[in-house]
Enzyme design. Structure first.
Site, PDB file in Angstrom:
ATOM      1  N   GLU A 138      -9.891 -24.342  33.541  1.00  0.00           N
ATOM      2  CA  GLU A 138     -11.262 -24.399  34.055  1.00  0.00           C
ATOM      3  C   GLU A 138     -11.438 -23.555  35.302  1.00  0.00           C
ATOM      4  O   GLU A 138     -12.465 -22.880  35.484  1.00  0.00           O
ATOM      5  CB  GLU A 138     -11.654 -25.854  34.345  1.00  0.00           C
ATOM      6  CG  GLU A 138     -13.148 -26.062  34.607  1.00  0.00           C
ATOM      7  CD  GLU A 138     -13.565 -25.835  36.058  1.00  0.00           C
ATOM      8  OE1 GLU A 138     -14.779 -25.687  36.303  1.00  0.00           O
ATOM      9  OE2 GLU A 138     -12.682 -25.809  36.939  1.00  0.00           O
TER      10      GLU A 138
ATOM     11  N   ASP B 126      -5.883 -28.304  35.603  1.00  0.00           N
ATOM     12  CA  ASP B 126      -5.433 -27.171  36.417  1.00  0.00           C
ATOM     13  C   ASP B 126      -6.131 -27.200  37.770  1.00  0.00           C
ATOM     14  O   ASP B 126      -7.189 -27.822  37.939  1.00  0.00           O
ATOM     15  CB  ASP B 126      -5.701 -25.849  35.701  1.00  0.00           C
ATOM     16  CG  ASP B 126      -7.190 -25.611  35.450  1.00  0.00           C
ATOM     17  OD1 ASP B 126      -7.871 -26.530  34.963  1.00  0.00           O
ATOM     18  OD2 ASP B 126      -7.676 -24.498  35.737  1.00  0.00           O
TER      19      ASP B 126
END
Length: 378
Positions: free
Chosen positions: A140, A86
């Site tokens: 994250e 991500d």
């Protein structure tokens, strides 16, 4: 594959393929908050990893967020390789920040943090047959709300966790990261007309100001502790005494004792104005990654870098946190910043230095081989 067999030349020959993999990943936009985009990105990452490693990953969906786990071989897990797919970049960022390679520099949203690291991991792991788990998470950048437990469970009992986050300035490995705590302070007062009878109100905005000053005083620069009030809101209209307000607090600490001290002080906040109420929510987000957790792995990497002809390495302590904080928090030796060399994470000038990709990938492969072969620390 032992570390003696790994050299920069192998990955220099693979450089066009590494750059091609990075391009494919960067062109697959994956903002953390867009679950569909992250799910699509996971499909792309899974296909790429399967092609490089010859093994399909498990797709693990937690709270709608898609993570991937490769377990290489049937033996006990000895090394965890950790990354995320991500990014902070919203959909459409490629229109304003297109992928490009020019004058030895690769650019594109998320290239440095940390899609280049994923491509490096796939190439470094190719040929390894046992003892490694590769975990690629999808949240994250949000603080790993769904994947924290997964990360900690995978790290527990491993001899080492190698984190493919981008390097620090100048290519330094990250041997120390501050722990992070996040809070929200909510203030309640009493509304009143600001012109007709302000004295009947309890000004939540003023109370919030008192609390922000108290919170800011909790920092301790000598200990490396910062306590920073950030996002602030109060009130409803310009002629009404605010009845409610709130602000966010960002805390960064070098050690667990400071994290506990700040937490106790935050929860002890008391209202200053008569009739006001204060509520504190939140707490620890990531424990510190202290130097002791990384020093042996860093020394091992330093010796391998010298043998590869790419040393000496440098180390850095940074304020930003990563999933390496979690692996260190469960007692697993952790070395972070093993990914790309470049700069500009989360910024318009995000970039990766092409010439460093073979060297850093060779270092990762050598470190993996050395750990799996049980080599003595050098």
């Amino acid at each position: 594959m032992a570390h003696e067999q790994v050299g920069v030349g192998r990955f220099q020959a693979e450089l066009p393929a590494i750059v091609g993999d990075i391009e494919r990943l960067v062109r697959t936009e994956s903002p953390s908050a867009d679950l569909a985009a992250v799910a699509h990105s996971a499909e792309v990452v899974a296909a790429m990893g399967t092609a490089r490693l010859g093994v399909e990953p498990e797709l693990i969906v937690l709270d709608g967020r898609t993570h991937l786990r490769w377990r290489l071989g049937d033996g006990p897990r000895r090394v965890l390789v950790l990354g995320h797919h991500d990014t902070v970049w919203p959909l459409g960022s490629l229109a304003t920040h297109p992928f490009e390679v020019r004058d030895g520099v690769l650019r594109g949203p998320g290239c440095f943090d940390m899609k280049a690291g994923l491509a490096m991991a796939f190439h470094a792991l190719a040929g390894l047959s046992t003892g490694v788990t590769l975990l690629v998470t999808g949240d994250e950048e949000l603080g790993s709300p769904s994947s924290r437990r997964l990360i900690e469970d995978e790290a527990a009992g491993c001899a080492a966790a190698l984190v493919l986050e981008a390097s620090a300035e100048g290519g330094a490995l990250k041997t120390e990261r501050k722990g992070v705590s996040r809070y929200e302070v909510r203030v309640r007062g009493r509304a009143a007309h600001a012109g007709l009878e302000p004295e009947r109100g309890v000004n939540a905005g003023l109370e919030a100001a008192h609390q922000m000053l108290a919170v800011a005083d909790l920092g301790d620069a000598s200990a490396g502790t910062s306590v920073t009030p950030t996002l602030l809101a109060a009130g409803t209209t310009s002629n009404t005494v605010p009845a409610e307000g709130h602000f966010a607090v960002d805390v960064r600490v070098r050690d667990a004792a400071e994290q506990s001290r700040v937490d106790a002080d935050m929860r002890a906040l008391k209202p200053v104005l008569e009739g006001a109420e204060v509520e504190v929510t939140g707490g620890s987000n990531r424990p510190p990654l202290q130097r002791a957790a990384s020093e042996e792995l860093y020394a091992r990497a330093q010796g391998l870098a010298e043998r590869l002809g790419i040393g000496p390495l440098t180390a850095a302590a940074v304020g930003g946190a990563s999933d390496g904080n979690f692996t260190a928090g469960v007692g697993t030796p952790t070395l972070d910043g093993l990914g790309a060399v470049g700069g500009g994470a989360h910024a318009d000038h995000e970039h990766v230095l092409i010439d460093e990709l073979p060297r850093r990938t060779a270092l990762l492969a050598a470190l993996l081989g050395d750990l799996l072969s049980g080599g003595e620390r050098r």
